[in-house]
Write a protein that holds these residues in place. Structure first.
Motif, PDB file in Angstrom:
ATOM      1  N   LEU A   1       0.834  -1.199   0.000  1.00 13.79           N
ATOM      2  CA  LEU A   1       0.000   0.000   0.000  1.00 13.79           C
ATOM      3  C   LEU A   1       0.869   1.250   0.000  1.00 13.79           C
ATOM      4  CD1 LEU A   1      -2.852  -0.811   2.544  1.00 13.79           C
ATOM      5  CD2 LEU A   1      -3.104  -0.358   0.108  1.00 13.79           C
ATOM      6  N   ILE A   2       1.811   1.266   0.926  1.00 12.25           N
ATOM      7  CA  ILE A   2       2.685   2.434   1.032  1.00 12.25           C
ATOM      8  C   ILE A   2       3.429   2.656  -0.279  1.00 12.25           C
ATOM      9  CG2 ILE A   2       4.725   3.343   2.192  1.00 12.25           C
ATOM     10  CD1 ILE A   2       3.820   1.914   4.691  1.00 12.25           C
TER      11      ILE A   2
ATOM     12  N   GLY B   1       4.598   6.201  -4.059  1.00 18.47           N
ATOM     13  CA  GLY B   1       5.415   6.226  -5.264  1.00 18.47           C
ATOM     14  C   GLY B   1       6.797   6.796  -4.996  1.00 18.47           C
ATOM     15  N   GLY B   2       7.441   7.218  -6.051  1.00 19.02           N
ATOM     16  CA  GLY B   2       8.738   7.896  -5.929  1.00 19.02           C
ATOM     17  C   GLY B   2       9.798   7.039  -5.280  1.00 19.02           C
ATOM     18  N   ARG B   3      10.580   7.663  -4.427  1.00 15.95           N
ATOM     19  CA  ARG B   3      11.729   6.982  -3.842  1.00 15.95           C
ATOM     20  C   ARG B   3      11.306   5.837  -2.944  1.00 15.95           C
ATOM     21  NH1 ARG B   3      15.196  11.729  -2.847  1.00 15.95           N
ATOM     22  NH2 ARG B   3      15.994  12.234  -4.919  1.00 15.95           N
ATOM     23  N   VAL B   4      10.228   6.106  -2.159  1.00 13.76           N
ATOM     24  CA  VAL B   4       9.749   5.056  -1.253  1.00 13.76           C
ATOM     25  C   VAL B   4       9.404   3.807  -2.055  1.00 13.76           C
ATOM     26  CG1 VAL B   4       7.894   4.418   0.303  1.00 13.76           C
ATOM     27  CG2 VAL B   4       8.899   6.681   0.430  1.00 13.76           C
ATOM     28  N   ASP B   5       8.703   4.033  -3.134  1.00 10.22           N
ATOM     29  CA  ASP B   5       8.317   2.928  -3.997  1.00 10.22           C
ATOM     30  C   ASP B   5       9.544   2.178  -4.500  1.00 10.22           C
ATOM     31  OD1 ASP B   5       6.931   2.610  -7.302  1.00 10.22           O
ATOM     32  OD2 ASP B   5       6.831   1.241  -5.594  1.00 10.22           O
ATOM     33  N   ALA B   6      10.510   2.939  -4.987  1.00 11.42           N
ATOM     34  CA  ALA B   6      11.707   2.304  -5.534  1.00 11.42           C
ATOM     35  C   ALA B   6      12.392   1.467  -4.463  1.00 11.42           C
ATOM     36  CB  ALA B   6      12.649   3.365  -6.078  1.00 11.42           C
ATOM     37  N   LEU B   7      12.507   2.053  -3.280  1.00 10.69           N
ATOM     38  CA  LEU B   7      13.188   1.331  -2.191  1.00 10.69           C
ATOM     39  C   LEU B   7      12.479   0.025  -1.869  1.00 10.69           C
ATOM     40  CD1 LEU B   7      15.288   1.285   0.045  1.00 10.69           C
ATOM     41  CD2 LEU B   7      13.674   2.470   1.507  1.00 10.69           C
TER      42      LEU B   7
ATOM     43  N   TYR C   1       9.729  -2.015 -22.681  1.00 13.02           N
ATOM     44  CA  TYR C   1       9.802  -1.857 -24.128  1.00 13.02           C
ATOM     45  C   TYR C   1       8.431  -2.029 -24.766  1.00 13.02           C
ATOM     46  CZ  TYR C   1      12.062  -2.193 -28.658  1.00 13.02           C
ATOM     47  OH  TYR C   1      12.454  -1.980 -29.942  1.00 13.02           O
ATOM     48  N   ILE C   2       7.707  -3.033 -24.242  1.00 14.37           N
ATOM     49  CA  ILE C   2       6.398  -3.336 -24.833  1.00 14.37           C
ATOM     50  C   ILE C   2       5.363  -2.316 -24.412  1.00 14.37           C
ATOM     51  CG2 ILE C   2       4.520  -5.004 -24.874  1.00 14.37           C
ATOM     52  CD1 ILE C   2       6.555  -7.167 -24.459  1.00 14.37           C
ATOM     53  N   ASP C   3       5.401  -1.928 -23.154  1.00  5.94           N
ATOM     54  CA  ASP C   3       4.338  -1.082 -22.621  1.00  5.94           C
ATOM     55  C   ASP C   3       4.926   0.179 -22.012  1.00  5.94           C
ATOM     56  OD1 ASP C   3       2.182   0.071 -21.496  1.00  5.94           O
ATOM     57  OD2 ASP C   3       1.563  -1.670 -20.337  1.00  5.94           O
ATOM     58  N   PRO C   4       4.914   1.250 -22.764  1.00 10.64           N
ATOM     59  CA  PRO C   4       5.583   2.474 -22.308  1.00 10.64           C
ATOM     60  C   PRO C   4       5.024   3.033 -21.023  1.00 10.64           C
ATOM     61  CG  PRO C   4       4.993   2.622 -24.626  1.00 10.64           C
ATOM     62  CD  PRO C   4       4.326   1.399 -24.089  1.00 10.64           C
ATOM     63  N   ARG C   5       3.826   2.641 -20.634  1.00  8.63           N
ATOM     64  CA  ARG C   5       3.235   3.229 -19.434  1.00  8.63           C
ATOM     65  C   ARG C   5       3.960   2.816 -18.168  1.00  8.63           C
ATOM     66  NH1 ARG C   5      -2.650   1.251 -19.428  1.00  8.63           N
ATOM     67  NH2 ARG C   5      -1.536  -0.574 -20.159  1.00  8.63           N
ATOM     68  N   ILE C   6       4.613   1.673 -18.255  1.00  5.83           N
ATOM     69  CA  ILE C   6       5.176   1.147 -17.020  1.00  5.83           C
ATOM     70  C   ILE C   6       6.508   1.775 -16.668  1.00  5.83           C
ATOM     71  CG2 ILE C   6       5.872  -0.994 -15.876  1.00  5.83           C
ATOM     72  CD1 ILE C   6       4.066  -2.481 -17.670  1.00  5.83           C
ATOM     73  N   ARG C   7       7.043   2.568 -17.572  1.00  2.00           N
ATOM     74  CA  ARG C   7       8.365   3.099 -17.300  1.00  2.00           C
ATOM     75  C   ARG C   7       8.409   3.916 -16.035  1.00  2.00           C
ATOM     76  NH1 ARG C   7       9.885   4.564 -23.385  1.00  2.00           N
ATOM     77  NH2 ARG C   7       9.467   2.477 -24.142  1.00  2.00           N
ATOM     78  N   TYR C   8       9.629   3.974 -15.548  1.00  2.00           N
ATOM     79  CA  TYR C   8       9.899   4.604 -14.261  1.00  2.00           C
ATOM     80  C   TYR C   8       9.333   6.009 -14.216  1.00  2.00           C
ATOM     81  CZ  TYR C   8      12.719   5.897 -10.249  1.00  2.00           C
ATOM     82  OH  TYR C   8      13.146   6.290  -9.032  1.00  2.00           O
ATOM     83  N   GLN C   9       8.589   6.280 -13.129  1.00  2.00           N
ATOM     84  CA  GLN C   9       7.948   7.599 -13.060  1.00  2.00           C
ATOM     85  C   GLN C   9       8.966   8.668 -12.708  1.00  2.00           C
ATOM     86  OE1 GLN C   9       5.831   4.908 -10.799  1.00  2.00           O
ATOM     87  NE2 GLN C   9       4.165   6.351 -10.550  1.00  2.00           N
TER      88      GLN C   9
END
Lengths: 299, 561, 306
Positions: free
Chosen positions: A119-120, A125-131, C298-306
């Protein structure tokens, strides 16, 4: 399908149809749930009333007795006795409780942690998500059997160690799935409206996001139970599972493995218990998934 | 749709046909009968703790897979377990016990091109086992005998050994020791670790060359080692001692017990080490169980906390500290039932841990006290009523709690079952044992630091009264602190000085008496080692079993025609 | 796109680094290797000597930096249990055996899952569908060591059709691969089935049917191609499960692969080897994940890193 022209059918069609009916997907959950209740829940709760003997006390004079339908077996020990003279049937009944406990506790703990982190991760999103996602990667990348062995070597075999290992193994799957769900509903209108109305992050996650992922969680949980029970038996095989003399199904199979040819009943019956339980849970989970949440096809 | 159905049917039939063909082919392959006499003898064994070509980088139990190629100064007779000349023809101890003169056999050649075995190789053997990285069982002993200190470098070690081991001529060597070692013969026999390897080879290629192959003087020559899979040897033609009947020898590592039995029954291997629980089944399917000629390992359970010679480690409140409690625990267990049901009945009782009536009497005549046999039943026999009375007398009418450690040790997978059976016996006299499964190394950590209290832990191992007393029953400078007592300490000191064998035997016997009367631990059984062979291939296999319980003397195996 | 790949790559490196720390501390948590590898008769002097020789008497952080430094150069130290071999050397030596087994297992799973998946989708809700599902799920419901022993007994001892253990030709691989692969069949079959169900209902397929293509071509050529992508991406998780399962199967069938090596190393507290194995496995897994993520992006551009 083309329209079938009614005709006279041979006599064997009707019983065949009935048999087929039992195997229809629609009927599965019913049969499966019945087996589940019979095998797991009733013995788990009422073990003391049902089991004919003490699962831990045994006597050398009674060791390795075959099941009652074999030569040398007796009705007192319907499924035979094990290496130290303990009744196999009683151990299976008490073992249901252990399996219940291990799977419920393991899944609750890992589900709790995984859902919270998912959930968090999805919401902020952002850095938290990446971590958190990297943590998920790491956790999924750890060869779990090795981790289990290491844990047990360090902490000694015990119930809590098994739960800890299961948690490490499973939380990431919940987290990943929940995060995926959250990502897809995050941008919806009702969430935006809640935010505008001033709802706190916690409230949004708990009241709005969580109920939408519950379906997923239920399906996942059901599917994981079987896996947890098998995993516990694998741990016991390697000597890293529930310690003796507790009757755990996996431990019983592992203990009886060297006698699988001579005293086959020691491993066979707990093995069958595992198989039926896990099979039932998997079938129920399957059915749940098909009916509750078609999005989950790719688990 | 219908066309589709036909294709499917055809495909299915084709698939089924292929399946049948491949299965039939597999079966034909499997049932290829063995023609004529056996060419390669295959032994299925549980993997050892080590898988290496270096004889000094493992402990004694890891030697099994190298023994076919290596020999010792003194051999062990395969029928009686007695010392017989092998690479040494004669050996003599000086009166002060501090040196041994050894006359070597002439004309023995190392494998390949490494020349004749001479006195310099004896010095080299002692050098190998004393290296800084050596973890061999006797490494510590040899290092102290040679006066090697903790921080000595390899050059220092070589120098010291050159001084202590005098090469008189090519076939005579004098081994001097820093302190008297009257039983040193055991330490250059096949019972222990001093294997003879080639100095010339070390000079040529050092450790790296040694790592590639095992080279010695034995009746088999090393061919290859595949890690975790097998070790392969081929026989030496016209060997000085015995030329084997079969051309090749293979040790195959198979971790699972059931799998080992399966390979034996399937005819893939010819000898296997099958656990006792499965032996009846093996016999029923036509295999033959060959017990060793002598008992191989002794088994006992030790009380924790018996630190009577170290007052600050002794916890006087522990129930085990009271002699009556220890006696009660001994009398509460039914040794015969355990032996019969779990160990197949093929055991002999241990009277005093771990003194062997025959093997120890060879080294120390007079060590055995016949009283131990006579009074064992009276003092240690199965008598739950008396056990309860003793407990009440000691003030434990309602029992007490204690821990029973469960683990397996190599050679005794039944330890866990024995522990559980013992716990049941103790429960029957109102005691409260708590079973704890644990890794043996953890228990080792505890006993090293004298930190086991209120617990019982099992051991198994080979006999040698002096080593046992030194390792288990010594308060200082020891490794396993099991039971210690000032009485025993005095005797240890005396043993350090005495050289006369009769005197030493007397001292050891007194120590045995003390342990017997004080119920120092719970003696259990002497076990035989058992080899399960396929009588279709093997008609006779005689082995003493006293060499760390393993399959030795393979070169003497007689094959079926 | 470039940015995405770079960021993900760096993150993977970070993950690997964290993994190395975890492995390092975990391994040392198991206890003192000297208690396992030294004979019982070894005294205090012996212990000190060997500890010094193996570098175990240094403080923990010093040991870690030595380890890290060497690891970056590819040197994972020498094994303590298998003297004379380097830790990484051992892993590499045993890896082919495990890969072979895993490959065979995947082959068997695919060989079963693909046709079953397709057919249960085409003939959905029939007896075949139900039986197929049960068969596949059965594979997930049995403890695989139990299955291994039972199969071994039936096929190798009673019937004598296959060898019992060890590594050899194809015949030696059949039983262990089946035990390992059956587990995966269910999940793969499910994936194939659901992807097929999706595709079978789509507009594109209806078009091909209208065009008059034979049904089997519709199913096998066009639908399967589209449906196959989803199961492929599942391979990353499959790899992990296979490694776990291989440890047990290798033990039962005496197959000398990395799984067995790992268990032996943990038991012997051979830290060097344990570290090497875990890092290799983790690296492979992380790499697989990275590739899959890139493929998806590559297949789905939406998933790329925000």
């Amino acid at each position: 399908m083309a329209m079938a022209i009614p005709q006279r059918v041979p006599w064997y069609i009707a019983p065949l149809r009935l048999l087929r009916g039992i195997f229809q997907v629609r009927q599965f959950p019913g049969v499966a749930m019945a087996i589940l209740v019979f095998l797991l829940v009733i013995p788990g709760i009422f073990a003391e009333w049902i089991a004919p003997h003490d699962p831990i006390k045994g006597s050398l004079a009674l060791r390795l007795k075959p099941p009652m339908w074999e030569k040398g077996g007796s009705i007192t020990y319907p499924l035979g006795t094990d290496k130290v003279g303990r009744d196999v049937l009683s151990r299976i009944i008490y073992g249901a409780r252990v399996s219940l406990r291990v799977s419920i506790e393991g899944i609750i703990v890992s589900g709790f942690i995984g859902t919270a982190l998912g959930l968090i991760s999805g919401y902020f999103g952002g850095r938290v998500d990446a971590l958190i996602m990297r943590l998920v990667d790491i956790s999924l990348g750890l060869p779990i059997i090795l981790v289990a062995l290491v844990f047990v070597a360090a902490l000694g075999p015990s119930f809590s160690t098994v739960i800890a290992v299961i948690t490490i193994l499973l939380w990431a799957r919940y987290a990943r799935q929940v995060r995926g769900e959250v990502l897809s509903i995050k941008e919806r209108d009702f969430i935006a409206r809640a935010r505008v109305a001033g709802a706190s992050h916690f409230r949004i996650m708990f009241r709005y996001l969580l109920p939408n992922v519950v379906n997923t969680l239920i399906v996942l949980a059901t599917l994981q139970v079987g896996f947890v029970i098998i995993f516990e038996s694998s741990l016991s095989f390697l000597g890293a599972g529930i310690p003796r003399p507790t009757p755990a199904w996996g431990l019983m199979v592992a203990d009886g493995r060297e006698l699988i040819v001579t005293a086959w009943w020691i491993s066979m019956f707990p093995g069958i218990a595992i198989m039926l339980t896990v099979l039932s849970f998997n079938l129920v989970g399957d059915w749940l998934r098909d009916h509750l949440d078609p999005k989950l096809k790719n688990i | 749709m219908r066309r589709w159905g036909t294709r499917w049917a055809l495909g299915g039939i084709a698939l089924a046909a292929m399946l049948v063909v491949s299965v039939a082919w597999a079966q034909a392959q499997a049932s290829a009968p063995a023609k004529g006499k056996l060419e390669r003898l295959i032994i299925a064994v549980a993997p050892l703790g080590w898988d290496t070509n270096f004889s000094w980088l493992q402990s004694r139990s890891g030697m099994l897979d190298k023994r076919p190629a290596l020999e010792y100064l003194v051999g062990i007779d395969r029928n009686t377990g007695a010392y017989i000349p092998e690479l040494a023809e004669k050996w003599e101890m000086a009166p002060d016990g501090k040196s041994w003169t050894i006359t070597l056999r002439k004309g023995v050649k190392f494998h390949e091109q490494w020349g004749e075995f001479t006195a310099k190789d004896v010095r080299h053997a002692i050098f190998l086992i004393s290296q800084p990285e050596s973890v061999q069982t006797d490494a510590g002993l040899w290092r102290s005998l040679m006066g090697i200190e903790k921080n000595d470098s390899i050059e220092d070690i070589a120098k010291k050994i050159a001084q202590m081991v005098e090469i008189v001529n090519d076939h005579q060597v004098i081994i001097r020791t820093k302190f008297a070692a009257p039983e040193l013969i055991d330490n250059f026999s096949a019972n222990t670790d001093l294997v003879m390897e080639s100095k010339a080879r070390w000079d040529k290629g050092g450790k790296e060359l040694y790592g590639q192959q095992v080279v010695g003087t034995g009746p088999f020559e090393f061919v290859e080692r595949k890690l975790s899979a097998h070790v392969l040897y081929k026989r030496v033609e016209n060997h000085w001692r015995k030329t084997a009947e079969f051309k090749e020898l293979e040790f195959r590592w198979v971790p699972e017990d059931v799998t080992r039995l399966a390979t034996l029954l399937g005819g893939e291997v010819h000898i296997s080490d099958v656990p006792r629980a499965l032996q009846k089944d093996a016999e029923a399917k036509g295999m033959k169980i060959i017990p060793s000629k002598r008992t191989a390992i002794g088994h006992e359970w030790l009380f924790g906390g018996m630190y009577f010679a170290t007052p600050d480690k002794l916890d006087a409140k522990q129930p085990f500290v009271d002699k009556r409690v220890r006696q009660a625990m001994n009398m509460a267990i039914n040794r015969k039932a355990i032996a019969d049901s779990i160990l197949g009945g093929r055991v002999q009782p241990v009277r005093v841990t771990r003194i062997h009536p025959e093997l120890d009497a060879t080294l120390w005549p007079g060590i055995w006290n016949p009283d131990w046999d006579k009074r064992f039943e009276e003092l240690y026999g199965y008598n739950p009523a008396k056990a309860k009375a003793l407990l009440a007398e000691a003030g434990y009418k309602n029992g007490f709690e204690f821990t029973v450690y469960l683990y397996t040790l190599p050679g005794m997978p039944e330890l866990v079952d024995i522990g559980q059976a013992l716990a049941l016996d103790w429960q029957a006299i109102e005691l409260k044992p708590k079973l704890v499964e644990i890794d043996f190394p953890r228990v080792r950590e505890q006993y090293r630091t004298k930190a086991i209290h209120g617990a019982l832990w099992p051991l198994r191992g080979s006999p040698n009264a002096l080593t046992i007393m030194r390792v288990f029953n010594k308060a200082k400078d020891s490794v396993v602190y099991a039971y210690e007592h000032p009485f025993l300490e005095e005797r240890h000191e005396a043993l350090g000085k005495a050289v006369d064998p009769a005197e030493r035997a007397r001292l050891l016997r007194e120590m045995g008496d003390h342990k017997f009367n004080e119920f120092a631990d719970i003696p259990m059984f002497w076990l035989l080692a058992e080899a399960v062979v396929n009588p279709k291939f093997i008609t006779e296999y005689v082995f003493p079993g006293s060499i760390t319980g393993f399959f030795t003397h393979l070169e003497y195996i007689k094959l079926a025609q | 796109m470039q940015r995405y790949i770079t960021i993900r790559f760096l993150q993977s490196l970070l993950a690997l680094f964290v993994m190395s720390m975890i492995v390092f501390s975990l391994a040392r948590m198991t206890g003192d290797p000297l208690d396992v590898l030294l004979p019982m008769e070894a005294g205090e002097g012996e212990r000190e000597r060997v500890a010094k020789h193996w570098g175990l008497d240094r403080p923990m952080y010093e040991q870690y930096f030595v380890f890290l430094g060497k690891a970056l150069r590819g040197d994972f130290g020498t094994s303590w249990k298998w003297q004379g071999h380097t830790a990484m050397g051992l892993v590499m030596e045993r890896m082919p055996a495990t890969l072979q087994l895993a490959g065979a297992a995947i082959a068997i799973s695919v060989a079963l899952a693909l046709p079953f998946g397709v057919l249960t989708a085409v003939w959905r809700d029939t007896l075949f569908d139900s039986v197929g599902k049960v068969f596949a799920i059965l594979g997930q419901s049995l403890p695989n060591f139990w299955l291994g022993i039972v199969l071994m007994w039936i096929f190798a001892v009673s019937l004598g059709w296959l060898p019992t253990s060890g590594r050899g030709g194809i015949r030696h691989m059949i039983l262990p691969a089946v035990c390992l692969g059956w587990f995966q069949v269910a999940t793969m079959m499910r994936l194939v089935r659901s992807s097929m169900l999706d595709v079978l209902d789509s507009e594109f397929v209806k078009l091909t049917r209208i065009k008059g293509l034979p049904e089997w071509k519709v199913v096998w050529k066009h639908c399967l191609r589209n449906a196959a992508i989803t199961p492929l991406t599942y391979f990353a998780i499959t790899a992990g499960a296979l490694i776990t399962g291989s440890v047990i199967i290798e033990s039962v069938f005496a197959w000398p692969g990395t799984g067995l090596l790992a268990v032996d190393a943990v038991r012997a507290r051979d830290f060097q080897v344990v570290q090497a194995i875990v890092i290799v496995f983790a690296a492979v897994f992380i790499l697989a994940n990275l590739l899959v993520d890139i493929l998806y992006a590559y297949i789905d551009p939406r998933i790329r890193y925000q």
